[in-house]
Write a protein that holds these residues in place. Structure first.
Motif: not given
Length: 279
Positions: A37-43
């Motif tokens: 979720q953190v990585l997708s939020a950054l994307v």
């Protein structure tokens, strides 16, 4: 086009669930959720900034997006707990019926899907339950808590996709970002609280976790766009056929066999989806 996007969301969600299940064989489920979720939020932030869609119009999309994010995180927690203490064949079909929540709310709110679409929705729901291959006998073996949690997950998932649909009517980018950030706060908080009980996340885990997050983000975006332009009662059903996709991927890559009921369920899902789209 809304039907196509909703079906695309099902394919992407089904693929992300398969990938998430595979990664969870080494990491705890809360770690998988938190990091992806953190990585997708950054994307998502990078995409919104690059396309100039950071600002969103005024409206009540913020409340809906926060509700979607929090209920998604809570639903995942309830689902994983139910799967851990119960029988998957009982838990999975119950949790997948969350699609009924937005369908009922939308119809009660004035949406009038065509007769063929209603028939298709009924077939799709039946097909998803059959695809999960419910083990009825297991339900008699002290599965009360697991079934209760599965029902809770179903309701929460239903509220989540309905809230996202409502927020997307005002702002798709804003709703996606609000939901993602809200879910990050919840799952990251839980992950940090349990960090001492979890194995370390190493560099090699990041690519599949990033892929998982991006797939989930793309699926959510496809559903958000579809729900903003089509009937939520129909779109929600079409976007919730992902258990069939996960099952087919597990058969292809993990060698899992389909029972006769499961194979028939996949066919019924496809027929129901076609009816919804054609209606």
């Amino acid at each position: 086009m809304s039907a196509v996007l909703a079906l695309l969301a099902s394919v992407l969600w089904g693929t992300s669930d398969f990938l998430g299940g595979s990664v969870s064989r080494r990491l705890r489920a809360v770690q998988v959720l938190a990091v992806s979720q953190v990585l997708s939020a950054l994307v998502l932030l990078v995409v919104l900034v690059a396309t100039g869609q950071v600002s969103a119009p005024d409206g009540n999309w913020i409340g809906w997006s926060v509700l979607a994010g929090v209920t998604w995180a809570a639903a995942m927690g309830a689902l994983y707990t139910a799967l851990a203490i119960g029988t998957m064949g009982v838990v999975a079909p119950i949790a997948s019926c969350g699609m009924l929540v937005p369908f009922v709310i939308s119809v009660a709110g004035g949406e009038r899907p065509a007769t063929l679409q209603v028939l298709g929705a009924a077939l799709a729901i039946l097909g998803v339950v059959a695809t999960a291959g419910p083990d009825v006998t297991a339900a008699k073996k002290g599965q009360g808590r697991a079934i209760t949690l599965a029902l809770l997950a179903a309701v929460l998932f239903g509220v989540e996709i309905y809230a996202l649909a409502r927020g997307s009517e005002v702002s798709v980018p804003g709703s996606l970002l609000g939901m993602r950030l809200s879910s990050v706060v919840v799952v990251l908080g839980v992950a940090l609280a349990k960090r001492r009980q979890s194995p370390p996340v190493v560099r090699g885990d990041l690519p599949p976790l990033l892929g998982l997050g991006v797939l989930d983000l793309a699926a959510t975006a496809a559903y958000a766009v579809a729900s903003s332009s089509g009937l939520v009662s129909v779109v929600a059903v079409l976007a919730s056929l992902y258990p069939a996709v996960t099952l087919l991927l597990a058969r292809r890559f993990h060698g899992e066999r389909l029972s006769g009921v499961q194979s028939g369920g996949v066919v019924v899902v496809l027929v129901g989806a076609a009816f919804c789209a054609l209606g």
